[in-house]
Write a protein that holds these residues in place. Structure first.
Motif, PDB file in Angstrom:
ATOM      1  N   GLN A  23      -9.747  -6.251  -1.959  1.00 33.62           N
ATOM      2  CA  GLN A  23      -8.985  -5.101  -1.484  1.00 33.62           C
ATOM      3  C   GLN A  23      -8.422  -5.359  -0.089  1.00 33.62           C
ATOM      4  O   GLN A  23      -7.257  -5.060   0.188  1.00 33.62           O
ATOM      5  N   LEU A  42      -9.664   2.065   4.420  1.00 34.37           N
ATOM      6  CA  LEU A  42     -10.689   1.901   3.376  1.00 34.37           C
ATOM      7  C   LEU A  42     -11.842   2.887   3.515  1.00 34.37           C
ATOM      8  O   LEU A  42     -12.698   2.969   2.640  1.00 34.37           O
ATOM      9  N   LYS A 108      -7.263  -4.220  -7.997  1.00 35.20           N
ATOM     10  CA  LYS A 108      -6.909  -3.733  -6.654  1.00 35.20           C
ATOM     11  C   LYS A 108      -5.392  -3.624  -6.497  1.00 35.20           C
ATOM     12  O   LYS A 108      -4.896  -2.706  -5.854  1.00 35.20           O
ATOM     13  N   ASP A 111      -4.406  -0.489  -8.229  1.00 38.86           N
ATOM     14  CA  ASP A 111      -4.738   0.660  -7.388  1.00 38.86           C
ATOM     15  C   ASP A 111      -3.630   0.915  -6.372  1.00 38.86           C
ATOM     16  O   ASP A 111      -3.274   2.070  -6.106  1.00 38.86           O
ATOM     17  N   ARG A 112      -3.069  -0.161  -5.812  1.00 38.92           N
ATOM     18  CA  ARG A 112      -1.977  -0.005  -4.846  1.00 38.92           C
ATOM     19  C   ARG A 112      -0.716   0.532  -5.536  1.00 38.92           C
ATOM     20  O   ARG A 112       0.022   1.315  -4.955  1.00 38.92           O
TER      21      ARG A 112
END
Length: 194
Positions: A23, A42, A108, A111-112
């Protein structure tokens, strides 16, 4: 920043098998950040971020690119050394670890993508022209060679996009768009019930 960095050692591979490090690396591929900025993004302690930054720096996945003094504190800005990290042939005996690292990187990255969709302006999804939004999904039966051919064509498209962006650096009539591409083998198809 390099386009691709080859991962040569098992230590490097283990470093990017950790979901939090992946991440952090994904964020540092996008732009430079300080440990404090990453901590805020985060929502984890700064000491934990710095621990993972040191691990990524130790295996040469990130670099300290500059320092700024702000209010008597030295801020260190880090950036990924490449846009993509691929395993070298010498790591193929560690296929399970490679698979886990690649799976984490894809999750990850997705997710972005989700974050970008949520934060995109409303007009991105309701334009008066037919190209306001572009979406594509496909589940297809292909040979490995056909999949590689399509992947190479997509890479050529992204190379062309990078050239277009450089040509448009001083053009005030541009808009920012997000384009992505994913492709991988699956066991079962959802669209066809296979």
């Amino acid at each position: 920043m390099e386009k691709i960095q080859i991962v040569h050692t098992r230590e490097q591979l283990k470093t990017i098998s950790d979901p939090l490090r992946v991440q952090i690396l994904v964020l540092l591929i996008e732009k430079e950040y300080t440990g404090q900025q990453l901590s805020e993004i985060l929502e984890i302690p700064r000491s934990k971020v710095h621990y993972h930054l040191k691990a990524l720096e130790k295996v040469n996945f990130i670099n300290l690119i500059r320092e700024e003094v702000k209010g008597g504190t030295v801020q260190k800005f880090y950036r990924a050394v490449a846009l993509s990290f691929l395993p070298g042939a010498e790591l193929f005996p560690y296929a399970d670890e490679i698979s886990q690292a690649n799976r984490m990187a894809l999750i990850k990255t997705m997710d972005r993508v989700k974050e970008r969709v949520i934060n995109a302006p409303s007009k991105a999804f309701f334009e008066d022209d037919k190209y306001g939004t572009s979406m594509m999904q496909a589940e297809v039966n292909l040979t490995k060679q056909q999949f590689e051919k399509i992947s190479n064509k997509l890479n050529e498209v992204f190379d062309e996009l990078n050239l277009m962006e450089k040509e448009n650096e001083s053009n005030p009539n541009t808009r920012m768009y997000y384009l992505g591409s994913f492709g991988f083998e699956i066991s079962n198809g959802f669209f066809r019930g296979k």
